[in-house]
Structure formats: C-alpha cells, structure tokens
Write an enzyme that holds these catalytic residues in place. Structure first.
Site, PDB file in Angstrom:
ATOM      1  N   ASN A  37      -3.081   9.740  -9.382  1.00 51.46           N
ATOM      2  CA  ASN A  37      -3.795  10.260  -8.212  1.00 51.46           C
ATOM      3  C   ASN A  37      -2.872  10.438  -7.013  1.00 51.46           C
ATOM      4  O   ASN A  37      -2.979  11.418  -6.271  1.00 51.46           O
ATOM      5  CB  ASN A  37      -5.017   9.397  -7.872  1.00 51.46           C
ATOM      6  N   LYS A 145       5.956   1.952  -5.483  1.00 55.17           N
ATOM      7  CA  LYS A 145       5.587   0.708  -4.800  1.00 55.17           C
ATOM      8  C   LYS A 145       6.039  -0.473  -5.649  1.00 55.17           C
ATOM      9  O   LYS A 145       5.298  -0.987  -6.472  1.00 55.17           O
ATOM     10  CB  LYS A 145       4.069   0.645  -4.579  1.00 55.17           C
ATOM     11  N   LYS A 238       2.989  -5.143   0.251  1.00 59.80           N
ATOM     12  CA  LYS A 238       1.595  -5.046   0.711  1.00 59.80           C
ATOM     13  C   LYS A 238       0.625  -5.180  -0.444  1.00 59.80           C
ATOM     14  O   LYS A 238      -0.517  -5.626  -0.283  1.00 59.80           O
ATOM     15  CB  LYS A 238       1.375  -3.737   1.481  1.00 59.80           C
ATOM     16  N   ASN A 304      -5.505  -2.343  -5.478  1.00 64.75           N
ATOM     17  CA  ASN A 304      -5.125  -3.751  -5.637  1.00 64.75           C
ATOM     18  C   ASN A 304      -6.205  -4.686  -5.114  1.00 64.75           C
ATOM     19  O   ASN A 304      -6.517  -5.703  -5.742  1.00 64.75           O
ATOM     20  CB  ASN A 304      -3.798  -4.013  -4.923  1.00 64.75           C
TER      21      ASN A 304
END
Length: 381
Positions: A37, A145, A238, A304
């Site tokens: 996505n 990430k 994060k 997450n």
C-alpha cells in the site's frame, strides 16, 4: 475553481519554474521497488509529478511487483490494465503512466532514481538480485522502516543499499498513513538527502531540488534535510513505540497511557540515535514530520498499533494478529522490536531502554502486558 484546484494550479506553476532541465536532454527515469500500500502510494505520487514535469522526469514510472494472482489474474496485469492495485491499495485509481513489472532487474536496469519501498526483511534478497545490474550513476531513496542489525552494531538501510549497489541513497519518512496519502488528504513528509560526494553537476545529477520536485504534491508537502540517520531511525523505531501504544489501547487504558508510552518512546528513540549515530540531529525528532509527528500518527492508526491492540484484545501472538489483520503485508514493529532488543542486549545497555525492553518481552517472552507500567516505573527509580 475549488480550493484544491487552485492549490494544484499554484503548485504546478511553481514546479514549472524550478524544473531542472537536463542538458543532455534525458529526463530522469524512475523506478519504485515495491507495490504494497505504501509502495503503490509513493508510485502514484511520483507518477503524477512525472506527468507534470516531462522535461525533468521520464513519463513512464516503473513499479516492481512481486507477482501473485488475485481472482485468477496476475497482479501486474490488473495494475497495468485496470490501473488499480486491488490487493494492497483497493479503490484508488493509479496514474496510467505507472507500469507494473514482475522482474526486478528489468524494472531497475535503466533507472536514474530507484525508490525502495518493501518490508525491510526482504531487502537483502532484493539487493543480491540487483548487485552489479543497476546504473552505477543512479541515486536511491529508501522508504523502508527498519535497520540492518548485527551483534556489533546497526546500519542504516540507506547505507546498506549504498554498500551493496554502489549508489548513493537517501531516506523518506514522515507522518504518512498510506491510505490517507493515496486519497490525497493533506500531509507532510521528510526526505533526507545529502548531495553525494561524486555529484556530477546541476541538471546532470539528482540534487535536493530534484528530490523535492519528485515527491512534493499539493496534498503531500516535502521538507528536504540532510539528516539521513535521524530520518531513518525515526521511521524504524516509531514502530516499536506503536506496538506498545497498541497494547495499552487494547487493554482499554485510555489516551493518558498512550501519551505516556509515546513520550517515553520519543526519549528512548533520541537516546538510541545518539548512542549509535553521533551525527544525528535532535531537531529531526522534535521538529520534523519524520520525528514526533510520525510517532503520533503511527500510534493513532498505523498497522503496528492495530496489531498491538489486537494482541491485547484477543490474547494472541503478534504474528497471529499480523496474519489476521494485514492481508499478507508485514508488521514492521514485530521485526524491529526483536532487532533493537538483540542489539541493545549485546551492548549490555538494554536496561537503559525500558520501553523497548518491555515491548520485546511482551511480544517474544509472554510477559503480561499489564506489567508495563510497573517496568517503566522501576526504571525511573
């Protein structure tokens, strides 16, 4: 003319003024590696800009797609025919100048700018396939990430890409939930890109203005800075914080508890950054979209926090929650939590990071989530 139409018009005028003209007459060719996505969303963003800036960017934006079948059709065929990624970004029309390609080498071979946007655990395999087969003058941007972690230390994924492919790589990260960006809801992001040491000159090479032109849209505002380490670490860490935020949300502890997790997480993020990357700038974490803004957004509604919340509500493992919720996509926080814990434990500093430690213990050692406040309080004594 609507407000958004006026914003588009002004943005297009400004972009035309700052458009770089390649003296060789060859617009920069763009490839996006990844079609989840976020990968599909970034491809949409840069393809729109490629259409509007034809002297600067080649009109065709290639997107590497891991081939799979959806309802009896190849995903690449669906994207190229229907201009929609029905599996990973449904109900969003993609520009018709995006071309989905299932062969990674074919997708990247002639690219001047390669944008990496895949789950970080797949990066080694991808780079092994590309090594020695990309344009040696190409530049790259990592939207990944995560971190490359060993017992000796950690490496930025942008640096890992540079070492494996021999091309300079910057990083993009920010408060960017893909479905919102894809639907053109206004947001901002941070791109970290330093002028490469072998820079070949304005118009012949990719500088910060080219990067801004590539990613900036009326609905997606870009700030370009130099702190590649800070932007990369923010994007990775994060997700660990968001896992913990999901736990307290799933337990029904409310916004006060979630805010406490976010504050402690930000402190640990900055401490981690300065411990392993001395040139990180603290302002990246406090002033940029890639820092505190990304923590807030990710803890509010990212994948997450959803996985962490589901774990708490249904008393299941993180990987079970990932399978139920994410339609084949990856929960990066599960992997990054383990990698960060193993690094900090190997360096014998894990007790300096109580939130990161507790998050690992909850996910991988079965520690009751209810013990989280107790562990964080004990660390402050």
């Amino acid at each position: 003319m609507t407000a958004m139409d006026r914003l588009d018009h002004v943005s297009n005028q400004l972009a035309a003024k700052r458009q770089k003209k390649n003296p060789e007459g060859k617009p920069f060719r763009i490839t996006v590696v990844g079609s989840g996505n976020w990968g599909s969303t970034i491809a949409k963003v840069v393809a729109e800009n490629a259409k509007e800036l034809p002297e600067e960017f080649h009109q065709i934006v290639k997107m590497w797609v891991f081939e799979e079948e959806v309802d009896g059709r190849k995903l690449t065929e669906i994207i190229n025919t229907d201009h929609e990624n029905v599996k990973y970004l449904p109900d969003v029309k993609l520009p018709d100048n995006i071309v989905a390609i299932p062969d990674i080498v074919d997708a990247c071979a002639d690219a001047d700018i390669i944008i990496f946007n895949i789950p970080h655990q797949f990066l080694p395999k991808i780079l092994a396939q590309l090594k020695g087969k990309v344009n040696p003058k190409a530049r790259a941007i990592s939207c990944l990430k995560g971190l490359e972690v060993t017992k000796d230390g950690c490496k930025l994924l942008s640096n890992y890409i540079t070492e494996e492919l021999g091309i300079y790589c910057g990083a993009l990260s920010g408060a960017n939930l893909a479905p919102e960006v894809a639907r053109q809801k206004w947001s901002e992001t941070t791109v970290a890109y330093r002028i490469p040491q072998d820079f070949r000159g304005e118009g012949k090479d990719v500088d910060q203005s080219v990067i801004r032109n590539l990613f900036h849209r009326p609905y997606f505002h870009v700030r370009v800075i130099d702190d590649v380490a800070g932007v990369s670490l923010s994007g990775a860490l994060k997700n660990v914080i968001a896992m913990a935020a999901g736990f307290v949300e799933g337990l029904g502890w409310g916004d006060n508890a979630k805010s406490a997790v976010m504050r402690i997480g930000l402190v640990e993020m900055i401490k981690f950054a300065h411990m392993f990357f001395e040139d990180c700038q603290s302002t990246t974490f406090t002033h940029e979209s890639a820092g505190v803004a990304d923590i807030i957004t990710t803890c509010a509604g990212g994948r997450n926090v959803r996985v962490g919340r589901y774990m708490a509500e249904h008393k299941v493992s993180g990987f079970e929650a990932e399978k139920v919720l994410l339609n084949g996509q990856s929960c990066q926080g599960l992997h990054t939590t383990r990698e960060v814990y193993e690094l900090l434990a190997a360096k014998n500093v894990i007790d300096e990071f109580p939130l990161f430690k507790a998050t690992y213990q909850i996910i991988y050692e079965g520690l009751p989530m209810e013990k989280l406040p107790e562990l964080l309080e004990a660390s402050e004594d």
